[in-house]
Design an enzyme around this catalytic site. Structure first.
Site, short mmCIF file in Angstrom:
data_model
loop_
_atom_site.label_atom_id
_atom_site.label_comp_id
_atom_site.label_asym_id
_atom_site.label_seq_id
_atom_site.Cartn_x
_atom_site.Cartn_y
_atom_site.Cartn_z
CD GLU A 22 18.11 -42.53 -12.51
OE1 GLU A 22 17.13 -42.90 -13.14
OE2 GLU A 22 18.33 -43.11 -11.49
CE1 TYR A 54 -11.62 -34.61 -20.80
CE2 TYR A 54 -11.01 -34.32 -23.12
CZ TYR A 54 -11.81 -34.77 -22.33
OH TYR A 54 -12.75 -35.30 -22.38
CG LEU A 72 9.60 -43.96 -11.77
CD1 LEU A 72 9.48 -45.12 -13.00
CD2 LEU A 72 9.45 -42.64 -12.45
CD GLU A 73 7.82 -47.34 -6.99
OE1 GLU A 73 8.37 -48.61 -7.52
OE2 GLU A 73 8.71 -46.40 -7.35
CE LYS A 99 13.52 -42.83 -14.22
NZ LYS A 99 14.71 -42.83 -13.17
#
Length: 120
Positions: A22, A54, A72-73, A99
């Site tokens: 990954e 934005y 991811l956290e 993901k």
């Protein structure tokens, strides 16, 4: 008045994951944000300086997505810290980091983490 700004389906190609493959090959990710802030001044003035830009939010998210992480956290937490530091007028953030097609041995559209940060 409390207002919310939503940025949906920001797409990134990044190198997050615990597997070595990954981190080499990468994957597609999506980020959804809901920002809560008092925007009364912007409502009255129609001036960009009185709101949350934005484009600047997107750039902050991109900068954090460009830094590889195992979890991811971890990425989601970094994004929230970066945004809250740059825009102290934000009262709360809800962030969903997904993901797409995660390599978990099955047919799964996405795996996601959702973090909510409130300045109480």
């Amino acid at each position: 008045m409390v207002s919310k700004i939503e940025l949906k389906s920001m797409k990134f190609y990044a190198y997050h994951g615990v597997g070595q493959q990954e981190r080499i090959v990468g994957n597609n990710f999506e980020v959804d944000l809901v920002l809560e802030a008092v925007l009364d001044r912007a409502i009255a003035t129609d001036n960009l300086d009185d709101t949350i830009n934005y484009a600047e939010i997107y750039q902050l998210v991109k900068e954090e997505m460009d830094l590889p992480s195992n979890l991811l956290e971890h990425v989601a937490g970094r994004i929230i810290r970066s945004i809250m530091t740059a825009f102290p007028q934000i009262n709360a953030i809800e962030l969903k980091l997904s993901k797409l097609n995660p390599p978990i041995g099955g047919d799964v559209q996405s795996s996601s983490v959702i973090l909510i940060k409130r300045n109480d």
